[in-house]
Each structure stands twice: as C-alpha cells, then as structure tokens.
Design an enzyme around this catalytic site. Structure first.
Site, PDB file in Angstrom:
ATOM      1  N   HIS A  68       4.198  44.373  36.348  1.00 27.48           N
ATOM      2  CA  HIS A  68       2.772  44.094  36.097  1.00 27.48           C
ATOM      3  C   HIS A  68       2.132  45.191  35.253  1.00 27.48           C
ATOM      4  O   HIS A  68       1.232  44.923  34.458  1.00 27.48           O
ATOM      5  CB  HIS A  68       1.998  43.983  37.423  1.00 27.48           C
ATOM      6  CG  HIS A  68       2.123  42.650  38.097  1.00 27.48           C
ATOM      7  ND1 HIS A  68       1.787  41.469  37.489  1.00 27.48           N
ATOM      8  CD2 HIS A  68       2.541  42.313  39.348  1.00 27.48           C
ATOM      9  CE1 HIS A  68       1.985  40.462  38.328  1.00 27.48           C
ATOM     10  NE2 HIS A  68       2.450  40.945  39.460  1.00 27.48           N
TER      11      HIS A  68
ATOM     12  N   CYS B 288       3.871  35.453  43.570  1.00 22.46           N
ATOM     13  CA  CYS B 288       2.944  36.422  42.992  1.00 22.46           C
ATOM     14  C   CYS B 288       1.526  35.898  43.172  1.00 22.46           C
ATOM     15  O   CYS B 288       1.269  34.715  42.945  1.00 22.46           O
ATOM     16  CB  CYS B 288       3.265  36.593  41.510  1.00 22.46           C
ATOM     17  SG  CYS B 288       2.182  37.761  40.675  1.00 22.46           S
TER      18      CYS B 288
ATOM     19  N   HIS C 142       8.951  44.376  40.767  1.00 27.73           N
ATOM     20  CA  HIS C 142       7.966  43.317  40.499  1.00 27.73           C
ATOM     21  C   HIS C 142       6.612  43.935  40.099  1.00 27.73           C
ATOM     22  O   HIS C 142       6.003  43.522  39.104  1.00 27.73           O
ATOM     23  CB  HIS C 142       7.823  42.440  41.754  1.00 27.73           C
ATOM     24  CG  HIS C 142       6.785  41.362  41.668  1.00 27.73           C
ATOM     25  ND1 HIS C 142       7.092  40.021  41.779  1.00 27.73           N
ATOM     26  CD2 HIS C 142       5.439  41.422  41.507  1.00 27.73           C
ATOM     27  CE1 HIS C 142       5.968  39.308  41.658  1.00 27.73           C
ATOM     28  NE2 HIS C 142       4.953  40.136  41.507  1.00 27.73           N
ATOM     29  N   GLU C 143       6.169  44.927  40.869  1.00 26.81           N
ATOM     30  CA  GLU C 143       4.853  45.535  40.601  1.00 26.81           C
ATOM     31  C   GLU C 143       4.889  46.374  39.327  1.00 26.81           C
ATOM     32  O   GLU C 143       3.926  46.385  38.553  1.00 26.81           O
ATOM     33  CB  GLU C 143       4.401  46.383  41.793  1.00 26.81           C
ATOM     34  CG  GLU C 143       4.280  45.635  43.123  1.00 26.81           C
ATOM     35  CD  GLU C 143       3.409  44.386  43.074  1.00 26.81           C
ATOM     36  OE1 GLU C 143       2.515  44.317  42.206  1.00 26.81           O
ATOM     37  OE2 GLU C 143       3.638  43.465  43.866  1.00 26.81           O
TER      38      GLU C 143
END
Ligand SMILES: [Zn+2]
Length: 189
Positions: A159, A113, A155-156
C-alpha cells in the site's frame, strides 16, 4: 499515546476518517517518508489508524487507506472470521519500513483488503522476510517475520508503494467474491 484532543473526532457516529476505495488516486501513490515520528501530527494519525483498523475488524491498515500518503501502517493480527488461525498480537505501528531480505520460498493464501471490499484473492507472498522499521516511539527495530505476520507486512508495505493485493495475483482467476469464498473455504480453515 497521549492524545486527548482526538476524542471529539472519535466519539461521534461520524468517524473522522473514511477508507479509500480501489480507484482512488491515493492508493496508487508512493507514500512519503515520515520525518518526525514524535510530532503530534504523526502520533495523531497513528491513533486514528488504530481506531480505524479496529472498527473495520481488519488485521492491518496503511495510512494511504485513510487518505494520508505517509509511510506508516498498523499490524494487529488476531483470530477472526476471516482469519481464524491468525496469531494474536497487540496493534503495532510500523513507520518507514524496509524489507531487507526475502526468503526464496513463497506460498499462496487468501487475502482481503478494506480498500477492495467484497473480494478475496489467492496471493503469493514470501514465507519469511527480514524487516527494519521505526516504532511509535521512534526507535529502530529489526525482525524476522514468518507466515501470516510476514504476509500482513508485505500486504501493507505494498500500500505504501501504490499497490494492492490484486496487483500481486498470478492470475485474475485467483480473484473471487467474498461470498463465494465463505461458501467454498470458510469451514476448512
Ligand atoms: Zn489492504
């Protein structure tokens, strides 16, 4: 994209953004929904994120990573040093995303990341997901994603909800330094 007024920001050696690093509060906030995708402000942010992810050589970036707490991320999978088997895709803006369905089956693979430099983690993710989001033109899209692309999306998406890949590890033993990762795993890919 028809942004020309960002040129002065991007053609200097001093980029107009910085990547938020682990510990910064913006990475722990729930990002806000975008209300007007076609607004100049939003289109400009997307353009800036496209530049940032390409300059950093990443396969994805979320708006909170450049200090904007908005529900936007870019996916731009391509084969590279860190992910030699990654499929090639044009950089795609994903706005106000939802994950409608997760496969029960999960798999673990290595992730890094831009906000967690020099570390790699073996992260469990759902193998297949059904997603809905708006594209940069403000059109709603629905897709089934599998494998590496599904991994980037998850993953995004994290965030946007104040999470990093470290929060998804089964064990802190699944976290290693990037230099160790290169020594142990880079040639097996
Ligand atoms: Zn990340």
């Amino acid at each position: 994209m028809s942004q020309t007024n960002t040129d002065t920001d991007t053609d200097t050696n001093n980029p107009s953004y910085s990547i938020a690093q682990l510990g910064h509060a913006v990475l722990r906030q729930r990002a806000e929904k975008v209300t007007d995708i076609l607004a100049a402000e939003c289109q400009q942010l997307i353009a800036q994120m496209m530049v940032a992810v390409q300059e950093a050589g990443g396969v994805g970036i979320a708006a909170p990573q450049i200090h904007h707490s908005k529900r936007i991320f870019i996916m731009c999978s391509k084969p590279n040093d860190r992910y030699p088997d990654a499929p090639l895709m044009a950089p795609t803006a994903i706005i106000n995303p939802e994950i409608l369905h997760y496969s029960q089956e999960t798999e673990k693979d290595w992730e890094g990341c831009l906000s967690v430099p020099s570390m790699r983690g073996l992260v469990p993710r759902h193998k297949q997901i059904t997603v809905r989001y708006f594209n940069q033109q403000g059109e709603q899209q629905q897709q089934e994603l599998t494998g590496f692309i599904a991994r980037i999306f998850q993953h995004e998406m994290d965030h946007l909800n104040g999470l990093t890949f470290i929060d998804q590890l089964d064990s802190t033993k699944d976290l290693i330094s990037e230099s160790e990762w290169y020594q142990q795993f880079a040639n097996q890919a």
